[in-house]
Design a protein around this motif. Structure first.
Motif, PDB file in Angstrom:
ATOM      1  N   ALA A   1      47.459  47.116  43.065  1.00  0.00           N
ATOM      2  CA  ALA A   1      46.121  47.723  43.210  1.00  0.00           C
ATOM      3  C   ALA A   1      45.145  46.688  43.772  1.00  0.00           C
ATOM      4  CB  ALA A   1      45.635  48.224  41.852  1.00  0.00           C
ATOM      5  N   VAL A   2      45.257  45.444  43.307  1.00  0.00           N
ATOM      6  CA  VAL A   2      44.324  44.385  43.739  1.00  0.00           C
ATOM      7  C   VAL A   2      44.532  44.034  45.217  1.00  0.00           C
ATOM      8  CG1 VAL A   2      43.920  41.872  43.460  1.00  0.00           C
ATOM      9  CG2 VAL A   2      43.838  43.392  41.480  1.00  0.00           C
ATOM     10  N   CYS A   3      45.778  44.205  45.712  1.00  0.00           N
ATOM     11  CA  CYS A   3      45.996  43.859  47.136  1.00  0.00           C
ATOM     12  C   CYS A   3      46.065  45.116  48.007  1.00  0.00           C
ATOM     13  CB  CYS A   3      47.245  42.992  47.295  1.00  0.00           C
ATOM     14  SG  CYS A   3      48.780  43.815  46.920  1.00  0.00           S
TER      15      CYS A   3
ATOM     16  N   ALA B   1      39.598  55.610  35.514  1.00  0.00           N
ATOM     17  CA  ALA B   1      39.590  56.736  36.472  1.00  0.00           C
ATOM     18  C   ALA B   1      40.624  56.484  37.564  1.00  0.00           C
ATOM     19  CB  ALA B   1      38.196  56.869  37.076  1.00  0.00           C
ATOM     20  N   PRO B   2      41.777  57.145  37.494  1.00  0.00           N
ATOM     21  CA  PRO B   2      42.870  56.858  38.448  1.00  0.00           C
ATOM     22  C   PRO B   2      42.440  56.965  39.908  1.00  0.00           C
ATOM     23  CG  PRO B   2      43.533  58.542  36.845  1.00  0.00           C
ATOM     24  CD  PRO B   2      42.111  58.230  36.570  1.00  0.00           C
ATOM     25  N   ASP B   3      41.543  57.911  40.189  1.00  0.00           N
ATOM     26  CA  ASP B   3      41.182  58.093  41.606  1.00  0.00           C
ATOM     27  C   ASP B   3      40.290  56.980  42.131  1.00  0.00           C
ATOM     28  OD1 ASP B   3      41.160  61.602  40.858  1.00  0.00           O
ATOM     29  OD2 ASP B   3      42.775  60.332  41.661  1.00  0.00           O
ATOM     30  N   LYS B   4      39.882  56.081  41.226  1.00  0.00           N
ATOM     31  CA  LYS B   4      39.077  54.935  41.655  1.00  0.00           C
ATOM     32  C   LYS B   4      39.928  53.686  41.906  1.00  0.00           C
ATOM     33  CE  LYS B   4      34.553  56.096  39.588  1.00  0.00           C
ATOM     34  NZ  LYS B   4      33.854  56.276  40.895  1.00  0.00           N
ATOM     35  N   ILE B   5      41.246  53.833  41.823  1.00  0.00           N
ATOM     36  CA  ILE B   5      42.122  52.654  41.997  1.00  0.00           C
ATOM     37  C   ILE B   5      41.920  51.986  43.355  1.00  0.00           C
ATOM     38  CG2 ILE B   5      44.565  52.005  42.333  1.00  0.00           C
ATOM     39  CD1 ILE B   5      45.201  53.600  39.804  1.00  0.00           C
TER      40      ILE B   5
ATOM     41  N   ASP C   1      50.323  52.996  45.622  1.00  0.00           N
ATOM     42  CA  ASP C   1      50.636  54.305  46.223  1.00  0.00           C
ATOM     43  C   ASP C   1      50.200  55.421  45.268  1.00  0.00           C
ATOM     44  OD1 ASP C   1      53.692  55.803  47.598  1.00  0.00           O
ATOM     45  OD2 ASP C   1      51.705  56.636  47.112  1.00  0.00           O
ATOM     46  N   PRO C   2      49.223  56.252  45.652  1.00  0.00           N
ATOM     47  CA  PRO C   2      48.732  57.307  44.740  1.00  0.00           C
ATOM     48  C   PRO C   2      49.838  58.226  44.211  1.00  0.00           C
ATOM     49  CG  PRO C   2      47.422  57.228  46.784  1.00  0.00           C
ATOM     50  CD  PRO C   2      48.566  56.297  46.970  1.00  0.00           C
ATOM     51  N   ALA C   3      50.951  58.302  44.969  1.00  0.00           N
ATOM     52  CA  ALA C   3      52.069  59.163  44.496  1.00  0.00           C
ATOM     53  C   ALA C   3      52.609  58.662  43.159  1.00  0.00           C
ATOM     54  CB  ALA C   3      53.169  59.192  45.546  1.00  0.00           C
TER      55      ALA C   3
END
Ligand code: HGY
Ligand code: MN
Ligand code: MN
Ligand code: MN
Length: 417
Positions: free
Chosen positions: A147-149, A177-181, A153-155
């Motif tokens: 996530a930091v780099c 909030a997952p959609d804010k990853i 993958d949202p899947a």
């Protein structure tokens, strides 16, 4: 010599090393299992870790936040608009782990921030505790660092853990909030690099009688989940000949994995996970899932070993009239460490009186995915006994003290560069 603002005398370093060790002991209590260290992705004990380490970070004057992937980050601010050095490791663990894999690097980074006191630096320093490096809960390593780099993958959010909880649900249950990853990603131009202090998890430094080493590269790894499909039948009434025993297929695969792994220098091939269904004494196993973990410093050789193992699996399945499939396949290419940061880390060791050896890492680390976007370097600490992913994992206080001195020296060299 270090300028007084960044210097720390031996007594101060020794006290800081002791505090790192006692904090590792404190975090070992944050576990899913009494009497063992088991801390999977966004499990309840991870809340405790965030609370405890977050308090320590705040007491050190760091600005604390948790990003949408569950990474815990304490910022020691530099001048407005400056770039950031990331320093740390992971907070999660394998089941029944030792108490130092990952957390030692996070707490060493925090100790460095504390030792720096009010010394002015020309960059931000982010002490970072990645949320999921081992990949236990969702069979996906490096979730936090990806996530930091920017490689999340949202899947993956729809993947479920063995109890059927999706990653999306786990993230929401943690209060995130997952959609804010996507917002968790740092941009390449804002990051100076990532430095990860970590136990060697091997015997090299202990054999050489040295406290620290500098990592020359991280072996690539392929992690797969394979399935053999047979036919569950009565163990007492089904003749031996003509059975379609999925566990026999898996057993043959495990022996082939050992044979192929032992057949090439530097290759590691391991089956660590096995799920048998219906897993009953008096039923011929109809379905078996097994993991495959293949590693080598050279990606081409690792890929060839993986291809050979998959061909062998298909051959075993044909011979035993079983179905054979790959149901999961995650690859992390070999990591190239950054020459500039790595030689700066080596110079810091020299300046502290240690001609630290360069050594490869067979273990995976968050530095590997991060190296796809940022410069990375790793400092290894001597690992007495070399036993890791096990309660017997150890590190000695004097070596932690050396590592803290080296990291302070590195910060000085970086600030001066
Ligand atoms: O599996 C590894 O190599 C690391 O400990 N995650
Ligand atoms: Mn509190
Ligand atoms: Mn590990
Ligand atoms: Mn680790």
């Amino acid at each position: 010599m270090l300028p007084p603002a960044i210097a720390a005398d031996d007594q101060t370093l020794a006290a800081a090393a002791e505090r790192v060790m006692s904090r590792c002991d404190r975090l070992a209590c944050c576990s899913e299992e009494a009497g063992a260290v088991t801390r999977r992705y966004l499990s309840h004990p991870m809340q405790e870790v965030h609370h405890t380490v977050g308090d320590w970070m705040r007491s050190a004057g760091l600005r604390v936040r948790v990003d949408a992937a569950g990474n815990l980050i304490g910022r020691r601010p530099g001048p407005e608009g400056s770039r950031v050095l990331l320093l740390g490791s992971h907070l999660d663990s394998v089941p029944n782990a030792g108490r130092y894999d990952g957390v030692l690097g996070v707490l060493a980074a925090l100790a460095v921030a504390e030792l720096l006191g009010a010394a002015p630096l020309p960059f931000h320093l982010d002490v970072i505790g990645f949320s999921e490096e081992e990949g236990v809960r969702y069979a996906l390593p490096y979730l936090g660092s990806r996530a930091v780099c920017g490689g999340f993958d949202p899947a993956w959010l729809e993947r479920c853990d063995p109890s059927g909880v999706s990653m999306r649900q786990a993230i929401e249950a943690f209060g995130l909030a997952p959609d804010k990853i996507p917002e968790a990603a740092y941009q390449p131009d804002e990051v100076i690099g990532f430095v990860e202090p970590h136990l060697e998890q091997g015997p090299v430094l202990e054999r050489a009688g040295l406290p620290v080493g500098v990592v020359s590269g991280i072996a690539g790894q392929t992690r797969m989940r394979l399935r053999f499909l047979g036919h569950a039948q009565h163990a007492g009434t089904t003749p031996m000949h003509g059975r379609r025993d999925a566990l026999l297929g898996a057993a043959r695969m495990i022996c082939e994995t050992q044979r192929i792994g032992a057949g090439a220098d530097g290759l590691r091939a391991t089956v660590g996970f096995l799920r048998v269904a219906p897993n009953a004494t008096n039923v011929i196993p109809g379905e078996v899932e097994l993991s495959l973990d293949v590693r080598h410093p050279e990606d081409a050789l690792r890929r060839r070993a993986v291809d050979t193992l998959l061909e062998l699996g298909a051959e075993i399945a044909r011979e035993l009239s079983l179905g054979f499939s790959v149901i999961d396949h995650v690859v992390q290419e070999a990591c190239r460490v950054d020459p500039r940061l790595t030689s700066m880390l080596h110079d810091a060791c020299l300046a502290r009186g240690y001609d630290a050896p360069m050594l490869p890492s067979g273990a995976g680390h968050d530095a590997a995915p991060l190296s796809e976007r940022f410069p990375v370097a790793m400092l290894f600490l001597r690992h007495p006994g070399g036993v890791s992913h096990h309660p017997d994992e150890r590190v000695d206080v004097p070596d932690v003290q050396v590592a803290l001195g080296v990291l302070l020296q590195f910060i000085h060299l970086l600030a001066e560069s």
